[in-house]
Write an enzyme that holds these catalytic residues in place. Structure first.
Site, PDB file in Angstrom:
ATOM      1  N   GLU A 122     -21.388  50.600  21.514  1.00  0.00           N
ATOM      2  CA  GLU A 122     -21.072  51.484  20.388  1.00  0.00           C
ATOM      3  C   GLU A 122     -19.841  52.347  20.661  1.00  0.00           C
ATOM      4  O   GLU A 122     -19.663  53.403  20.056  1.00  0.00           O
ATOM      5  CB  GLU A 122     -22.294  52.345  20.035  1.00  0.00           C
ATOM      6  CG  GLU A 122     -23.443  51.496  19.504  1.00  0.00           C
ATOM      7  CD  GLU A 122     -24.799  52.167  19.582  1.00  0.00           C
ATOM      8  OE1 GLU A 122     -24.908  53.243  20.207  1.00  0.00           O
ATOM      9  OE2 GLU A 122     -25.765  51.604  19.040  1.00  0.00           O
TER      10      GLU A 122
ATOM     11  N   ASP B 186     -30.190  54.400  25.370  1.00  0.00           N
ATOM     12  CA  ASP B 186     -30.590  55.497  24.499  1.00  0.00           C
ATOM     13  C   ASP B 186     -31.619  56.340  25.238  1.00  0.00           C
ATOM     14  O   ASP B 186     -32.495  55.806  25.919  1.00  0.00           O
ATOM     15  CB  ASP B 186     -31.268  54.970  23.230  1.00  0.00           C
ATOM     16  CG  ASP B 186     -30.297  54.560  22.144  1.00  0.00           C
ATOM     17  OD1 ASP B 186     -29.091  54.787  22.309  1.00  0.00           O
ATOM     18  OD2 ASP B 186     -30.756  54.004  21.136  1.00  0.00           O
TER      19      ASP B 186
ATOM     20  N   HIS C 210     -27.294  59.110  24.063  1.00  0.00           N
ATOM     21  CA  HIS C 210     -27.166  58.162  25.176  1.00  0.00           C
ATOM     22  C   HIS C 210     -27.182  58.870  26.521  1.00  0.00           C
ATOM     23  O   HIS C 210     -26.875  60.072  26.612  1.00  0.00           O
ATOM     24  CB  HIS C 210     -25.854  57.379  25.071  1.00  0.00           C
ATOM     25  CG  HIS C 210     -25.794  56.453  23.898  1.00  0.00           C
ATOM     26  ND1 HIS C 210     -24.617  56.179  23.222  1.00  0.00           N
ATOM     27  CD2 HIS C 210     -26.759  55.721  23.282  1.00  0.00           C
ATOM     28  CE1 HIS C 210     -24.867  55.330  22.232  1.00  0.00           C
ATOM     29  NE2 HIS C 210     -26.150  55.040  22.252  1.00  0.00           N
TER      30      HIS C 210
END
Length: 581
Positions: A334, A358, A524
């Site tokens: 991401e 995550d 994260h």
């Protein structure tokens, strides 16, 4: 890559006529003893021993200090350590380079006042705004004793690791492939932060560059065939959990495998270049972007119609692929550049692969018991955190490597073929969740073995403060099989899972596991093998990044001497400002 060297400066009392002459051999030997320690204990990311550069002579005054500075500049020195066993002229012999991480080891001996030099010169560093770490043994030694005491040894190594990490990243690039993913702030790549705090460039390319290289075959076709064959042999495909009407045909799935393998090769080439591309007529592409870390946007513009980046990211983040065992790359899913940097910090301190995840869920004991009928006990008694992301985590994170019979993540040169096979066998590649990834692809699934000491960290940018670093040392845990299944399948069962318990201190943020989760600064975290919080704190102080949350024991914290004059780490970092401003 040509890595920076550690410069060692033997400092001496410059008074000739009996004083200096009596100390020359002892002082130079002190420098050589430190060099021997560093070469034995420290490695660059490619596995080679660190290189040290010792001044041509002992430094007794400003002329010899200048000669040493000139030598260091031409010898690619990135870290400066001064050593002395005696009183010397502080401001005349100190290192004045403003960007080199600096430390001084003042020998604790009664024959000559090395401690007096250490104190005087640290005061000069502080007065001139050139922070330096002070190293001083707890126990008195005889002059000329070649032994480096354990406490001094630990400080020397901690400083050297942190200093080298800062020096290695300087001049490198963060490669942003794409832009902002789903509104994640960390993927809003901030060039000013990278430049002023890390000394790094930011390179930005559009995601379509990957598509261009696939369609125009700008990659090594021979390597692709090798990689695809390896993938078919070692990357086990799992059950398709998508609804029947959303499942892709076998032909499409096979095409996705080929696409994902090409992506991995191309992202690697984009980061570091590939001389084979020049032979194919693509001289510009052959150079790469000198990237020490990268990020791939993926969601959603890419993954809504093309295979996801999970396979490419996971394989690159691992310590092995179709070419064998090799150093891991740092690739942030991401395009979360701040978590990419967090991974980079841990990697440069340990030379081990990093888990990207995550920080998904805090499971309280009551919640666990409610849904599974099992009451958490032992390490899990206060609850735990579910670390899970869409398949980008390093396969090393399965914990199938071992040290002294216990699960571990190791530098690539310590990994054997059996361990790589076990990591691959522990991993299943599931067809991507087509609700998230409409374009298909594959996500890795493994369960991290419990019992590993780990450190989770995260760099955040806060308006009005700048960058801040969070650190949580803890341990991975195993859950009973059925309990794991119940909890894991409440989220996406096609993604890798790590069950994590931070070490609690009984106070502040670390009074309980819930508070750690509640105070984590972003979605994260980067997870590194080992308890390296103290080294992260040292590195952060070199980079002038305050640590706003940690559970490191006070006696292990090591920062420059000047920090003791400030009310807080934040105050010190704000006063000095970015290292490369």
């Amino acid at each position: 890559m040509k890595y920076p060297s550690i410069g060692i400066r033997p400092i001496i009392d410059g008074r000739l006529g009996g004083v200096r002459e009596s100390l020359e051999e002892t002082t130079m030997q002190m420098a050589k003893n430190v060099e021997k320690l560093f070469v034995k204990e420290l490695r660059y990311p490619d596995g080679s021993p660190v290189h040290c550069v010792i001044a041509d002579s002992c430094i007794g005054g400003v002329a010899e200090a200048a000669e040493c500075a000139n030598k260091f500049e031409t010898a690619n020195v990135g870290v400066s350590l001064s050593v002395t066993s005696c009183w010397c002229y502080g401001s005349e012999t100190m290192d004045m380079n403003p960007i080199l991480p600096k430390a001084i080891w003042g020998f604790n001996g009664t024959e000559r006042p090395g401690a007096v030099y250490l104190a005087a010169t640290l005061a000069a560093h502080n007065q001139l705004g050139l922070p330096a770490f002070g190293i001083y043994g707890k126990d008195v030694q005889d002059l000329g004793d070649p032994e480096i005491p354990t406490d001094v040894r630990e400080r020397l190594l901690s400083f050297a690791k942190a200093g080298l990490a800062a020096a290695i990243m300087r001049g490198k690039s963060y490669l942003s492939i794409g832009s902002v993913s789903m509104g994640i702030a960390g993927s809003m790549v901030n060039p000013d932060f990278f430049q002023t705090y890390l000394g790094m460039r930011t390179e930005v390319i559009d995601s379509t560059e990957i598509l261009r290289r696939i369609e125009k075959k700008i990659y090594d076709e021979e390597e692709f065939e090798k990689a695809l064959s390896w993938t078919k042999k070692y990357c086990r495909e799992g059950e398709d959990y998508n609804k029947k009407e959303k499942q892709f045909s076998r032909k499409q799935k096979d095409n996705d495998w080929e696409f994902c393998v090409r992506m991995a090769i191309i992202i690697r080439d984009l980061m570091k270049g590939n001389p084979k591309l020049k032979k194919l007529g693509y001289g510009e592409e052959a150079f790469g972007h000198n990237a020490i870390v990268s990020g791939f946007q993926g969601q959603r513009q890419w993954t809504d119609f093309l295979p996801n980046g999970d396979f490419a990211e996971a394989i690159l983040n691992s310590s092995f692929d179709w070419n064998g065992i090799r150093a891991p790359f740092m690739v942030a899913t991401e395009n979360d550049s701040l978590n990419g940097v967090s991974m980079l910090l841990g990697y440069l301190l340990t030379n081990t692969a990093q888990i990207f995840a995550d920080v998904r869920t805090y499971w309280s004991p009551a919640s666990v018991e409610c849904v599974s009928k099992w009451k958490p006990e032992g390490k899990a008694a206060d609850g735990f955190i579910h670390l899970i992301n869409s398949g980008s985590a390093t396969l090393d994170g399965s914990g199938k490597q071992s040290k002294n019979g216990k699960p571990a993540l190791k530098p690539f040169w310590e990994i054997n073929d059996k361990e790589t096979l076990e990591c691959l066998e522990a991993t299943t590649w599931y067809p991507a969740n087509n609700g998230y990834f409409r374009g298909g692809g594959y996500s890795s699934k493994f369960i991290t073995r419990g019992g590993m000491p780990v450190t989770m960290c995260r760099l955040n940018l806060v308006k009005g403060i700048g960058p801040v670093l969070q650190i949580a040392e803890g341990e991975t845990i195993d859950l009973p099989t059925e309990v794991h299944k119940i909890l894991d399948e409440r989220t996406d069962r096609t993604w890798p899972t790590t069950w994590f318990v931070p070490r609690l201190t009984g106070a502040g943020v670390f009074r309980n596991v819930y508070s750690v989760m509640a105070n984590w600064g972003a979605n994260h975290g980067a997870i590194s093998y080992g308890h390296i919080g103290h080294d992260l704190i040292s590195l952060a102080s070199i980079l002038r990044i305050p640590v706003n949350m940690h559970n490191v024991e006070e006696e292990k914290i090591f920062r420059p001497s000047a920090w003791s004059a400030f009310s807080s780490d934040h105050h010190a970092c704000a006063t000095y400002g970015p290292l490369y401003k």
